[in-house]
Design a protein around this motif. Structure first.
Motif, PDB file in Angstrom:
ATOM      1  N   ARG A  41      43.598  39.570  36.579  1.00  0.00           N
ATOM      2  CA  ARG A  41      44.641  39.986  35.654  1.00  0.00           C
ATOM      3  C   ARG A  41      46.012  39.767  36.287  1.00  0.00           C
ATOM      4  N   GLU A  42      46.914  39.340  35.463  1.00  0.00           N
ATOM      5  CA  GLU A  42      48.285  39.155  35.954  1.00  0.00           C
ATOM      6  C   GLU A  42      49.255  39.703  34.902  1.00  0.00           C
ATOM      7  N   THR A  86      55.799  40.740  39.282  1.00  0.00           N
ATOM      8  CA  THR A  86      54.469  40.215  38.983  1.00  0.00           C
ATOM      9  C   THR A  86      53.435  41.138  39.603  1.00  0.00           C
ATOM     10  N   ASP A  87      52.571  41.652  38.779  1.00  0.00           N
ATOM     11  CA  ASP A  87      51.464  42.452  39.288  1.00  0.00           C
ATOM     12  C   ASP A  87      50.189  41.656  39.111  1.00  0.00           C
ATOM     13  N   ARG A  88      49.397  41.633  40.143  1.00  0.00           N
ATOM     14  CA  ARG A  88      48.131  40.919  40.036  1.00  0.00           C
ATOM     15  C   ARG A  88      46.988  41.833  40.449  1.00  0.00           C
ATOM     16  N   PHE A  89      45.904  41.662  39.761  1.00  0.00           N
ATOM     17  CA  PHE A  89      44.743  42.508  40.038  1.00  0.00           C
ATOM     18  C   PHE A  89      43.483  41.654  40.052  1.00  0.00           C
TER      19      PHE A  89
END
Lengths: 451, 1071
Positions: free
Chosen positions: B573-574, B627-630
């Protein structure tokens, strides 16, 4: 079907290995970085909101004898610490935070972060590395100097090794506890670091917020003057003045303007601006009438520094071109330190030249007359008066009072009048040393000053 | 007999293959009846193949059994669906339906990752389905959930007034953190939804499921700590004729109740106060600083510019003014909300569809504040082959909010967030000026001095400062399902969400904002440095979210009574967010779209009136790129054994690109275990009194993400426009020992149903432990950590553990069955928290315990505590408050405050109600139905406002308590309000405003809403519509009972006024 399952399995495995560091290594906020370059550290030191603003002068300026506040207004004021500082109360903060202390130690935190970060960089020989390192040392020493003048006894050779100085925080690690050093240790640290800084700081800077060699020498001159070490004070003031040394001719300035002196003007060696408290804001501040009358009518500072606002004779002469007090270093201050130390060291002639040089730039040009004084004591007294007039609301009056109190010839009793109550502050009173903020004492166990 | 109660028909359609064909050319009359009452069901839907029919007034229908289909599906709202094989029908034409039960029966729970019948889950869920949601006419989903949702608390403590965008804080089963994200995770159709809940058309919603315990929520791992709210929208069904529904409603609201505000002191008293202060020499009379009209009159009289009798006349006029009356007349109106919504669904054998469109228009109570919303939604499912299915969903919404209005409490360019009580806005059709930023003497001369008019005329300002907020939201998702083996399914899901937000603010050239700037920058020689024309600001931001997921599901029946489900998947996920820069166009001309783009923002000019040197205001330096990345791996398994036991387990590993953290610290493993025991299905269990009984037990760990943790020093860059250099602020010195926050939760539940299902429900007990909660360490300022004056430097540590204990009780009863039906739904929730570990220092100053919205943490004390100062009465001699210093009564307030210790202050109780509940009653008789909702909250307190003299003096904001102040000896027996102070009263005010006498009990009972519906015939044969429902709905009906006698609404302790009563009429049609 089997092959299909295999394919799905492959996709899942691929997805699993997609957890590579690259995907998660992206910096989440482009504005935020872990500092790791000279540019980052330079940017931290350029953060003028902390590094060139607000540290160290609010209590001192609130407590000086340069002004008064009408009784009615004092009673209506809401800030406890400003109110208490005005009447030199033993307890100042009443639970409020210690602005001067906290702000100065914020600078120390920045400087330590930079100093430690720089050590981890490779290229330690480059000019920019040296400049940033010098600047960080300067900021830390300057903060220590400010804190020493406020929160510890002034430097007295006989007792400096016993008197309580300030905590000399040399690490950004918050888990390390620093006790208060002695006054001697404090001054030694300040002087050593400033000398190291002076060696690597640039001679000139385009930005007045960045320290230069002249700025380091300027603080050294202030330090040595506090210590009554006139030889060194003279040397550093002289060096600082020569390196920067431009005076503004007030005749070329519209002194009637609401704010006559532009920010970062050519007299500024290093810019530092203080926050102001209610009593020293223009709505409350009234310049001491004796002091105001000491300004000659031909003295352009009389109109350049003062005006009437809401029936108050108040101050407009900040070198910041704003309501905030300019408390940085100027060529004028260096010149006056040089003049005083020259006079004290017996070089009356040159002292007089210095004094007149300043006056020439302050008086109406075609009516200016140089003064002639031959008596050393009289000359020193005259220079000290000139210094008080020149450096009014520049953050130096309090330290000057503390310094001059050491000499019986220049002591003064300060008096405040609130309605029918009179408050007095006698020379060398314990209340010349401000109390350590309550939270530093309760949370950090910092030893409190006796008041 | 006609008996039609509910609104919508539900048909759950099997996707399974179709059985053998039968060929028997016959017609058969069937009858549909209720098992529970034995009465025929009118308008029950019978689906045969793709055709739908409805039973007549006797519950009967003639069915042609000459069909390809092998079975029929019978459904009726409020009852279980039933599938009957046609061959069986021939033997027995009587179809009996079981009445539907929200809590015990085969409700399908969807978590976003999987769907499961509720009886096979072990977790604790609250399900709110559309029949409940449809009872209200609110245009947003949150309002619809309030009062009908167990364990969901809407916290409105900090709502001020004229709130427009502020959603209340949501708490699912109380608090789970102190400083991290407190909002529950919202999941919309399987994917996290970060948008505004306002943007979802509530008519699209099929149901809302609140996942409350570890087993329910932990599949969401690191985001599940605060609970998960899963919203599922409506879908089409295969083999179904088009079903069209049309909804429209109009809701009208009362004008804002400005007279509610206790922070108001009438003109007469205010003027008296000003006179007193004037005589004390309180006011600083400078040439420019503003002085109120009363003070100007007093000065004029002192200077002999007017006579005493003139003064009296003038003050007499002002004394009769009431700014609230003025504002109600010219600034406020009755609010109205119009809603239109159209939905179509249906499907063929291969494709089903759902399409909806809606339009909402709200005219808010502040004149010129409007709000429009459009939503579009399509959802299709394709059967690509017998083994492959594809679902696509596209939804779009746009919301436009115009904030052009000016209310009594709206901030404006003249810094008047409240107007003095004798302000007058209009006289003889002329809009009047009121005091602005400068003294009126100076302002009046402006035009003579070559300046623009400098007056602030509030009613002229309405319409001169256009503020518009536009939000657009696009959601695309597709889901592919592949049956690899009969028991093994693979799915791949992809979701894309794009939301854009744009704020525009156009300050006209005639607005006070612009005129003030032009005048300020007018030089002594008359040159205007500030460009003439409008001042236009706008800023856009955009958020892009992408999620990809692959998942394998294994479902296997073991024998006839046991089922095993296992799923495992991976998700990536971004979320990208970028905003700004905020643009500022000066000298803007909207007709020709011209503006001045070459201005000098660094030269400092002299500004009026003070002569301050100032550069032109540069465009705001704001821009953000985040930017959040999971990456997550998850697995869930459930084993249902012999219909008696269910065991579940889940595990999840989350990692994200947290800032300044070592890679191995970026991830966290989370898990849960659960069990359910259906006692009912045990052989030994034979109770006929309690025929349904099941026990549940779950335990697990969820997480909460906090983006601000960093192991290394972190700096934030800023540009200094004065110096033209990049500078950087130190924002965190870094802490390498930080850990993730964790929530460990244990839940015990019991589901029960009494005889004949007259009463059923569930009860859950839970213990929630929040470990390693992050917070700012309280440090000796000597270390350099400070928040003073722009040094926003804090040091984060894992400083506290919090424990929350509580229970949820949900009870449904059928009090009356038969012609008059009466159903009751009772919800009781209890949740109380306590800090069980706090390893930072106590706040060195006592005031944060009172002053901050939420008090600093303290071990052994609730996070929601209200502290107060002990009350020792008023001094009979002078009416000032006594305080106790070292056992002695005193009035030395500064000394008291600086010596006050934590142990001496009082814990007055929780600011959040631990025990809350709601009662829904639903009556139906023939075509009418009536429901009302009552909410109560108990066991909590709120701090009410009272007179703060210093505020009254400096800004003329008073309080009605002023009238009750101590004035003469003996008053101390009847009042707690201290006397008028002699000088500066800051510390006196503080000692009073935080004293125990101002903490009130919050307990209350509220009539939340009433709904009345009438349903027109459901006979499909009359052509125009299938059914039609008319609804009346009234909301915010006020408090039925309140413990406080001040007439204050405890849910809104700081609001200037409470939400206005509304009444709406709605129409729902199905074709």
């Amino acid at each position: 079907m089997k092959t299909f399952i295999n394919r799905v399995a492959i996709i899942i495995i691929l997805l699993s290995s997609a957890c590579n560091e690259a995907f998660l290594d992206l910096n989440r906020n482009k504005k935020m970085v872990v500092p790791n370059s000279i540019e980052d550290y330079q940017a931290l030191l350029d953060y003028a909101t902390i590094m060139n603003t607000g540290a160290g002068y609010t209590l001192a300026e609130t407590s000086t004898d340069d002004y008064y506040v009408p009784s009615d207004m004092w009673e209506q004021m809401s800030s406890a610490s400003a109110k208490n500082a005005y009447i030199w109360n033993a307890d100042i903060y009443e639970g409020e935070q210690g602005y001067d202390w906290n702000r100065a130690y914020s600078r120390v935190m920045y400087a330590n972060t930079v100093i430690e970060g720089l050590e981890k960089l490779q290229d330690k020989e480059s000019q920019s590395w040296r400049n940033v390192k010098g600047a960080a040392l300067f900021y830390r020493s300057y903060a220590f100097y400010l804190l020493s003048t406020l929160f510890s006894e002034t430097y007295k050779t006989e007792t400096a090794s016993m008197d309580l100085g300030i905590p000399l925080r040399l690490s950004s690690d918050i888990s390390i506890k620093y006790e208060r050093a002695t006054v001697e240790e404090s001054y030694n640290r300040i002087i050593d670091d400033l000398k190291r800084a002076a060696l690597i700081l640039p001679l000139k800077s385009d930005l007045k917020i960045r320290p230069t060699k002249a700025a380091a020498h300027g603080i050294l001159a202030r330090c040595y003057l506090q210590m009554n070490d006139y030889e060194n004070a003279f040397l550093y003031a002289d060096s600082s003045f020569k390196a920067s040394g431009d005076l503004m001719d007030y005749n070329e300035i519209d002194v009637t303007a609401p704010y006559p002196f532009p920010r970062y003007n050519k007299e500024v060696i290093f810019s530092d601006v203080s926050a102001i408290t209610t009593p020293i804001s223009r709505t409350h501040l009234n310049v001491d009438s004796g002091l105001y009358n000491a300004y000659d009518d031909l003295d352009l500072r009389k109109t350049g520094f003062f005006y009437v606002y809401a029936e108050n004779l108040t101050f407009k002469g900040s070198y910041d071109g704003s309501n905030n007090f300019f408390v940085g270093l100027t060529a004028g201050e260096m010149l006056l330190i040089r003049a005083e130390t020259r006079a004290r060291l017996g070089d009356n002639d040159n002292a007089l030249v210095d004094l007149n040089l300043l006056r020439k730039n302050r008086y109406i040009a075609n009516e200016y007359e140089a003064i002639v004084i031959n008596n050393q004591e009289e000359l020193i007294e005259r220079i000290l008066l000139e210094k008080r007039k020149e450096l009014i609301f520049r953050g130096v009056r309090w330290t000057e009072l503390k310094r001059l109190n050491k000499d019986v010839k220049t002591t003064k009793i300060l008096i405040r009048q609130i309605k029918d109550r009179t408050y007095e502050l006698h020379p060398n009173d314990k209340r010349y040393v401000f109390p350590i903020p309550d939270d530093a004492v309760s949370l950090g166990g910092i030893e409190q000053n006796e008041r | 007999m006609r008996k039609t109660i509910f609104l919508f028909l539900i048909a759950i359609v099997p996707i399974n293959s179709i059985g053998q064909e039968l060929e028997q050319p016959l017609t058969k009359e069937i009858v549909v009846i209720s098992v529970n009452t034995g009465e025929p069901l009118v308008g029950a839907s019978i689906r045969i193949d793709s055709d739908t029919y409805f039973t007549d007034e006797n519950g009967k229908l003639k069915v042609s059994v000459e069909t390809d289909a092998s079975f029929i599906d019978v459904s009726f709202v409020g009852f279980h669906n039933k599938r009957i094989y046609i061959k069986d029908l021939l033997d027995n034409p009587k179809i009996e339906l079981n009445e539907y039960d929200t809590f015990l029966d085969d409700v399908i729970i969807s978590t976003g990752y999987y769907s499961l019948p509720k009886e096979r889950s072990t977790g604790s869920f609250t399900v709110v389905d559309k029949s409940v949601l449809n009872r209200s006419l609110d245009s947003d989903i949150l309002s619809k959930l309030e009062g009908v949702t167990s364990s969901l608390h809407l916290d409105r403590r900090f709502e001020r007034t004229e709130w427009r965008t502020g959603e209340p804080d949501l708490r699912v089963r109380g608090l789970s953190t102190i400083n991290s994200q407190t909002k529950p995770l919202i999941v919309l159709n399987n994917f996290p939804y970060d948008g505004d809940l306002d943007q979802i058309n509530p008519e699209d919603i099929e149901n809302v499921i609140i996942s409350k315990d570890a087993a329910a929520a932990s599949i969401w791992g690191a985001r599940a700590s605060n609970g998960v709210i899963v919203i599922t929208t409506k879908k089409g069904q295969f083999k179904q004729k088009p079903n069209i529904s049309l909804n429209t409603s109009l809701t009208l609201g009362e004008k804002s109740n400005l007279f509610y505000d206790p922070n108001y002191l009438n003109s007469f008293e205010t003027i008296e106060v000003e006179k007193t202060l004037f005589n004390r020499g309180y006011y600083i009379e400078s040439d420019y600083a503003p002085l109120s009209p009363v003070i100007e009159l007093l000065i004029a009289e002192r200077e002999n510019e007017i006579s005493i009798s003139d003064l009296k006349t003038e003050l007499g006029i002002l004394e009769r003014q009431d700014v609230r009356r003025e504002a109600l007349k010219y600034m406020y109106r009755n609010s109205s909300v119009q809603q239109y919504s159209l939905g179509i669904n249906g499907g063929s054998y291969f494709v089903n569809y759902y399409f909806s469109a809606s339009y909402d228009k709200a005219l808010e109570s502040t004149i010129n504040n409007n709000n429009n919303r459009i939503t579009l939604n399509t959802d299709n499912t394709f059967k690509l082959s017998s083994k492959i299915g594809l679902n696509t969903n596209i939804s779009f919404s746009q919301q436009v909010r115009e904030n052009n209005g000016l209310g009594l409490y709206t901030s404006n360019a003249a810094n008047r967030t409240f107007y003095y009580p004798y302000a007058q806005f209009k006289q003889n059709d002329i809009n009047l000026p009121i005091l602005g930023l400068y003294r009126s003497k100076y302002v009046d001369e402006a035009e003579n001095n070559g300046l623009l008019n400098w007056q602030f005329v509030p009613l002229d300002e309405v319409g001169l400062n256009d503020k518009t907020n536009r939000q657009r939201y696009l959601n695309l998702s597709s889901q592919l399902f592949i049956e690899l083996l009969p028991e093994l399914k693979f799915s791949a899901l992809y979701n894309y969400q794009l939301s854009g937000n744009r704020d525009d603010e156009l300050n006209h050239d005639q607005s006070y904002y612009t005129r003030n700037l032009v005048n300020r920058f007018t030089q002594n020689d008359g040159t205007r440095v500030f460009p003439e024309g409008h001042v236009y600001f706008f800023q856009s931001n955009e958020k892009k979210e992408q999620t990809g997921r692959t998942q394998l599901n294994y479902d296997k029946l073991l024998g006839s009574k046991s089922v095993i489900n296992i799923l495992a998947g991976a998700e990536i996920r971004e979320v990208k967010f970028n905003s700004g820069p905020k643009m500022q166009l000066l000298g803007y001309n909207p007709e020709m779209i011209l503006f001045n783009n070459a201005l000098d923002y660094s030269t400092r000019h002299s500004t009026k009136p003070y002569g301050t040197l100032s550069a032109l205001p540069p465009p705001p330096n704001v821009m953000e790129d985040l930017t959040d990345r999971f990456i997550s791996y998850y697995s869930n398994a459930s084993f249902s054994f012999d219909r008696r036991f269910v065991f579940t387990g889940s595990a999840r590993w989350d990692a994200s690109n947290l800032f300044g953290v070592n890679i191995n610290q970026k991830g966290v493993p989370l898990w849960s275990l659960g069990a359910r025991w259906h006692l009912t299905n045990e052989k030994f269990y034979t109770s006929s009194f309690l025929p349904q009984l099941a026990l549940r037990l779950t335990h697990g760990i969820n997480g909460n993400i906090n983006n601000s943790i960093t192991a290394f020093p972190a700096i934030r860059y800023l540009f200094n426009s004065q110096l033209q250099v990049n500078t950087a602020a130190l924002i965190n010195p870094g802490n390498p020992n930080l850990k993730w926050e964790k929530t460990i939760m244990t839940n015990m539940g019991i589901d029960f149903g009494f005889k004949n299902n007259r009463v059923n429900g569930s009860m859950d007990f839970y213990i929630k432990k929040n470990k390693d909660l992050l917070g700012d360490d309280i440090l000796d300022p000597t270390v350099g950590i400070s928040t003073l004056g722009g040094a926003n430097l804090t040091y984060l540590i894992n400083y506290a553990d919090l424990i929350t204990k509580g229970f949820d009780l949900d009870l449904n009863s059928r009090n009356l069955i038969g012609k008059l039906r009466w159903n009751t739904n009772l919800i009781v929730n209890y949740s109380a928290n306590k800090i069980i570990r706090y390893n930072s220092k106590d706040s060195p100053s006592i005031f944060p315990y009172f002053q901050s919205n939420i008090a600093p943490p303290k071990e052994g004390v609730s996070r929601d505590i209200i502290y107060s100062i002990p009350w020792h009465g008023l001094d009979p001699k002078d009416g000032f408050q006594f305080v106790e210093i070292d056992g002695e009564l005193s009035k030395d307030y500064p000394a008291y405050i600086s010596s006050l210790k934590y142990d001496e202050i009082l814990k007055s109780g929780s600011a959040v109600p631990p025990l809350t509940g709601s009662l829904n009653n639903l009556f139906s008789y023939k075509n009418f139905d009536l429901s009302f909702n009552i909410i109560w909250k108990t066991g909590y307190f709120f701090r009410r406002s009272s007179i703060v003299y210093q505020t009254l003096f400096s800004s003329l904001i008073g309080h009605r308590d002023f009238l009750d102040r101590w004035q003469k000896e003996g008053d101390e027996l009847i009042t707690d309000v201290p006397a008028f102070p002699n000088g500066n009263s800051t510390s006196q005010d503080n000692v009073y405003r935080y004293s125990e006498v101002l903490v009130e009990k919050g307990d209350h009972v509220r009539l939340h809403n009433i709904q009345l519906g009438y349903r027109f015939g459901s006979n499909s044969n009359n052509g125009l519509y299938r059914n039609l429902l008319i609804q009346l709905y009234a909301k915010n009906l006020g408090l039925l009972w309140s413990a406080n006698k001040e007439g204050l609404d405890p849910d809104y302790p700081i609001a200037n006024y409470t939400p206005a009563k509304t009444i709406g009429v709605g129409l729902k049609m199905n074709f």
